[in-house]
Design a protein around this motif. Sequence first.
Motif, short mmCIF file in Angstrom:
data_model
loop_
_atom_site.label_atom_id
_atom_site.label_comp_id
_atom_site.label_asym_id
_atom_site.label_seq_id
_atom_site.Cartn_x
_atom_site.Cartn_y
_atom_site.Cartn_z
N LYS A 311 0.86 -1.18 0.00
CA LYS A 311 0.00 0.00 0.00
C LYS A 311 0.90 1.23 0.00
O LYS A 311 1.63 1.48 0.95
N PRO A 312 0.89 2.05 -1.06
CA PRO A 312 1.80 3.19 -1.14
C PRO A 312 1.48 4.24 -0.07
O PRO A 312 0.33 4.42 0.32
N THR A 313 2.51 4.91 0.41
CA THR A 313 2.39 5.80 1.57
C THR A 313 2.83 7.22 1.22
O THR A 313 3.57 7.45 0.27
N PHE A 314 2.37 8.19 2.03
CA PHE A 314 2.83 9.57 1.85
C PHE A 314 2.84 10.32 3.17
O PHE A 314 2.15 9.95 4.13
N ILE A 315 3.64 11.36 3.21
CA ILE A 315 3.69 12.31 4.32
C ILE A 315 3.46 13.70 3.74
O ILE A 315 4.10 14.08 2.76
N PHE A 333 -3.18 6.14 -2.10
CA PHE A 333 -2.09 6.28 -1.13
C PHE A 333 -2.62 6.32 0.30
O PHE A 333 -3.76 6.69 0.55
N HIS A 334 -1.75 5.95 1.21
CA HIS A 334 -2.11 5.87 2.63
C HIS A 334 -1.32 6.92 3.40
O HIS A 334 -0.09 6.97 3.33
N ALA A 335 -2.04 7.78 4.13
CA ALA A 335 -1.39 8.85 4.90
C ALA A 335 -0.78 8.28 6.17
O ALA A 335 -1.48 7.67 6.97
N PHE A 381 3.66 2.16 12.30
CA PHE A 381 3.71 1.40 11.05
C PHE A 381 4.96 0.54 10.91
O PHE A 381 5.12 -0.18 9.93
N GLY A 382 5.88 0.64 11.88
CA GLY A 382 7.13 -0.09 11.76
C GLY A 382 8.09 0.66 10.85
O GLY A 382 7.86 1.81 10.46
N LYS A 383 9.17 0.01 10.48
CA LYS A 383 10.16 0.62 9.62
C LYS A 383 9.71 0.46 8.17
O LYS A 383 9.81 -0.60 7.57
N ILE A 384 9.20 1.55 7.60
CA ILE A 384 8.69 1.49 6.23
C ILE A 384 9.34 2.60 5.40
O ILE A 384 9.78 3.62 5.93
N ASP A 385 9.41 2.36 4.10
CA ASP A 385 9.85 3.40 3.18
C ASP A 385 8.66 4.28 2.84
O ASP A 385 7.54 3.79 2.67
N ILE A 386 8.91 5.56 2.73
CA ILE A 386 7.86 6.50 2.36
C ILE A 386 7.92 6.72 0.85
O ILE A 386 8.98 7.00 0.30
N ASP A 387 6.77 6.59 0.20
CA ASP A 387 6.75 6.72 -1.25
C ASP A 387 6.72 8.16 -1.72
O ASP A 387 7.38 8.52 -2.69
N VAL A 388 5.93 8.99 -1.04
CA VAL A 388 5.75 10.37 -1.52
C VAL A 388 5.80 11.35 -0.35
O VAL A 388 5.20 11.10 0.70
N VAL A 389 6.50 12.46 -0.55
CA VAL A 389 6.45 13.61 0.35
C VAL A 389 5.86 14.76 -0.44
O VAL A 389 6.20 14.98 -1.61
#
Length: 681
Positions: A311-315, A333-335, A381-389
């Motif tokens: 599930k792609p993520t963003f901040i 995307f998931h905030a 969320f644990g150690k995850i990579d962020i897809d989009v800022v």
Amino acid sequence: MQGSTDRFPEPAFEGTAEEMLHLAKHELLKLREKQSEYFLRAAKAVETLKAKLPDSDRFNIATWLQKDVGFSASEAKSYVKFDAELSANSQLLQGKRVSPDAIRALIASDSKTRSECLVRIERDDQVDARVIEKARRSNRRAVADLAIQRRNLFRTAAVRVGLAVKDSLEAGAQSLLTLMDELTNDPVLKEADRRAQAHPTETEQLLGAKEALASKATEVVRDFETLFGSTFPDRGNTSDILARGEMGASVVNAWHALKDLEAGNFAPFDVYETNRRPTSHRSCVQFVAGSRATASRIVQIAAYPEQMPYKPTFIDVDAGVGGTALGLEAAGFHAVALLAENFHVRNALKSNRSRWKLHELTREGFADTLSGALSSVRKNFGKIDIDVVTGGLPWHYHRNPERAATAFENAIAAVDRIRPRAFFFEGAPADVARQRIARPFQDMGYDVKWHSIDADRYGVAQAKTYKILVGARNDLLKDLVVPLVDPPIRRSLVDAIGNLVGEQYREDAGSANRDRFDKAVSNWRTVCGDRRAPLFEKPDNSRDVADWLKDFRIDIRGYTNRPPTLKELEVDGFRLSTAMLKRIQGFPDDWNVEDGSSANSWEVAGAVSPIVAKVMGIAILEAMTGVEFEHRALFQRRLLSRIPATVIDDEGVERKEYQTPDRALVSTLRKHSIRFVGDEP
């Protein structure tokens, strides 16, 4: 050998590596521009030759170009076809330095692909032969799928009553198209078409042509109802029509169009060849004749992968009222974290999304705020990579130059600290030429490119061209193509806010004033016409107060939280309410931007439109996954469902919230037996 050296002198590249690269870029761009210029000049020469040669020689030009001039077969074909396909766009192609390979690919492509790519070229997207071929394949696949569905539909119907009726129906529809062409060749209609007149004077010849159409339509209706029956939902029963799917909706629309033609209930524009609306009378008859695959606005979303890898993520590092976050959520995307400075804004966001992780943004202590947000992300969320800022408020939203500079520095710091796969931020038009804007991100190892997005192509009721700075790692940017909806989904200012103008004060006014009020609203609609709203503020933070007042009778000097009064409608001009600003910007009515003590109007007006954020989200999602979505279908969908869902917030309290209709595309994916990994059924 010496002569060759004199003819092509060695370029004078001196200095540091950075300086030499800058000089080389300048030199190569000049040479590339010359390539385009010479191709277009050759095409113009061939076009002129074709016009001046006798008719009998025109068809031999391609052979002559190969045998006598020495062009290859593909070159000759491109030059011969150029005037018919692209001659009107010569200036655009040369000005944008489009390569000869790309021009040849445009000439060889279908009209829809060519139209889409010309729009991309005009808005400065990178369009090469690879991009054109990808668009052509996508369009061809969509048309082929629909054509097969249409063929199967008519074959199935013919099995029941015999192929003769099907053949008669298609032949009759073809005769209708011929009669339409004869009607639109009427001199009165041609002049009306040129002047864009919807209802020209009906001459005796015009009335005779309409009668011939009606007579033939009666025959076609008889065959149509033999195949498909005569009981169909009304045009206004949208839900029933949509429930029938692409082909079912096309049959319903075709039947209504044929009945209109039979009754003479149509305007000339409805049968013009230039009217390419999928549900126009002409399009519906083309569908029946077999020359068009569909007569419906519904388009199936296709080409999904079997499984999204995650599930792609963003901040969002400056969320504002949540427009960018909402748009990205609607794009799948998931905030995982949102930073917002305004206390009232955070309260409003919490009322929309109780489970969003909101953090107070402090400009001076941004590094500490960001560290706290990232700690929260790891905890939740644990150690995850962020897809989009990204940022929901552009840095130039801040009127104070120091605050704007701080917002820009915070964007750089966020990308540097988080190292997302991609980022995007809205910039001011002047930022595009400022190397200092892109350079900090390039120094981090990101590929960076500016994209222009015309918001009004996607249903936003404002004529604003967004300048979006996009960056990505690992060659992701080369696969990033901003979605294009062609023809555009247009929405005027009146479409957006028409029913909000006077909604309250008309009811409160005495009966004597209600007629005046209705007349004032009607006059306002007439003044506005079908135009879209201009910018609330220009890039220099000034406002076109006089133009807004003259063209729209709106006082743009500030905002309010109520509908206009009768006096404002008739004399003074009215101010836009928060509800109106939301509509213009593309926010759903159900998206709360107030917390009871503040309307947050300025944040709404300055926000990135959620629809534009969805455009960027889809572009990034397609680049990351290789998925190709049907863009028109995506942007015709609501950003929020009309029905609130029950959720449990972080304190365990049950509450109602409006969700994106397909829960960020997931429910649509589920219909195709597709899951995000880790997504609960």
